[in-house]
Scaffold this active site. Structure first.
Site, PDB file in Angstrom:
ATOM      1  N   HIS A  20       0.864  -1.174   0.000  1.00  0.00           N
ATOM      2  CA  HIS A  20       0.000   0.000   0.000  1.00  0.00           C
ATOM      3  C   HIS A  20       0.909   1.234   0.000  1.00  0.00           C
ATOM      4  CE1 HIS A  20      -2.539  -3.145   1.765  1.00  0.00           C
ATOM      5  NE2 HIS A  20      -3.589  -2.433   1.377  1.00  0.00           N
ATOM      6  N   HIS A 193      27.497  -1.533  10.848  1.00  0.00           N
ATOM      7  CA  HIS A 193      26.223  -0.954  10.417  1.00  0.00           C
ATOM      8  C   HIS A 193      25.541  -1.951   9.492  1.00  0.00           C
ATOM      9  CE1 HIS A 193      27.998   0.206   6.458  1.00  0.00           C
ATOM     10  NE2 HIS A 193      29.095   0.261   7.184  1.00  0.00           N
TER      11      HIS A 193
END
Length: 338
Positions: A20, A193
């Site tokens: 969506h 990271h």
């Protein structure tokens, strides 16, 4: 690391990311930032002003030739939503080669990218992603108290102030030859990271990530955050450079699959000068600051950095410039000449 590591043979499973709104576009971009650019991945967005037929047209366009041939996995945001319902109509016509998984999150997508190189069936990938998606959901503070694993001799050896019992194994006889299995040594100003915790961890499969930095080792907050960022099943230690020098040939680390992370080439040089033998170092990122020039969009250097890299080369260290394993390997010295 071999640049061909993530290049499979034959056709990969095609991915259709559907949502969506523009969530699908955003998560595709995030996934490529971490894992690198991907082929055979299409995005379908269902906007507020559109209806079911518009959505089906988007899916048909995204599928292209895969409508008739090839394995297809739909990665969808919400079970029971319009994108799921449209994908289900398509999948029901081709159940032998199409599959759907819902609840899309970033750990799931990154795992899916890696799974395409070892799995040929869409349904096989879909089933493998469920645990990864669930394990990617965590909280701080923890919801429940978990039982900590008993510390190993290697854990004790990693303590900046040794706390292991006074046993014979602590009388380390240094041989000068690495006992740990160094799978990757990397210069990365961001240290641990997303790209490291997912793409590189999957590529080199370490048991332990060792962040080597005097600065971070004495910064309790950064140290805590890095340890908390550990990928599932991998321990993280943050140590000063001298600690790596002390333990890299420690018999308590015999065969331990290790990834070493350094902030700067200067830290690598200090470790090598003190006796840590590294044959190859990956350069992922070197942050920009005043007086430095960009040689790639992730690497900035000044004259001190260049001199350090040249001195390491003279000591037999080779360099591999890649942000993620799927990137082509580049020569840092060729980049410096451009």
């Amino acid at each position: 690391m071999d640049p061909e590591l993530f290049k499979g043979e034959g056709a990969m499973v095609k991915f259709i990311i559907a949502s969506h709104g523009e969530f699908a576009k955003g998560i595709q971009q995030s996934g490529e930032m971490i894992f690198g650019q991907q082929e055979d991945v299409e995005v379908v967005t269902f906007m507020p002003n559109e209806g079911p037929e518009d959505l089906m047209q988007h899916f048909t366009q995204a599928l292209g030739e895969a409508t008739e041939t090839g394995e297809v996995l739909f990665l969808v945001d919400l079970w029971g939503g319009s994108p799921f319902n449209a994908a289900s109509r398509i999948q029901a016509e081709h159940p032998e080669r199409m599959a759907i998984i819902t609840g899309l999150n970033l750990p799931m997508l990154i795992e899916a990218y890696g799974a395409r190189f070892t799995m040929e069936k869409a349904s096989e990938i879909a089933h493998a992603l469920i645990d990864v998606a669930q394990n990617g959901i965590n909280t701080i503070p923890e919801r429940t108290q978990t039982t900590e694993e008993a510390p190993t001799e290697a854990d004790a050896a990693m303590e900046t102030t040794p706390s292991a019992p006074a046993t014979d194994i602590n009388k380390v006889e240094h041989t000068g030859e690495a006992t740990m299995d160094i799978r990757l040594a990397r210069i990365d100003s961001r240290l641990l990271h997303g790209q490291v915790a997912t793409a590189w961890t999957k590529a080199v499969q370490p048991d332990r990530i060792i962040v080597v930095s005097d600065t971070v080792a004495h910064d309790d907050l950064r140290k805590t955050l890095l340890v908390q960022a550990a990928p599932v099943g991998v321990k993280v230690n943050v140590v000063p450079i001298q600690k790596l020098v002390d333990v890299w040939d420690d018999p308590r680390f015999k065969g331990l699959k290790t990834m070493l992370l350094f902030e700067t080439p200067q830290d690598v040089e200090r470790a090598v000068a003190a006796g840590v033998k590294l044959t190859e170092v990956n350069i992922g990122s070197m942050s920009h600051s005043e007086g430095k020039r960009m040689v790639t969009n992730a690497i900035a250097v000044d004259s001190a950095d260049v001199q350090c890299l040249e001195e390491l080369r003279a000591q037999g260290v080779k360099f591999d410039v890649r942000k993620v394993p799927s990137d082509p390997s580049k020569d840092i010295f060729a980049l410096l000449k451009d």
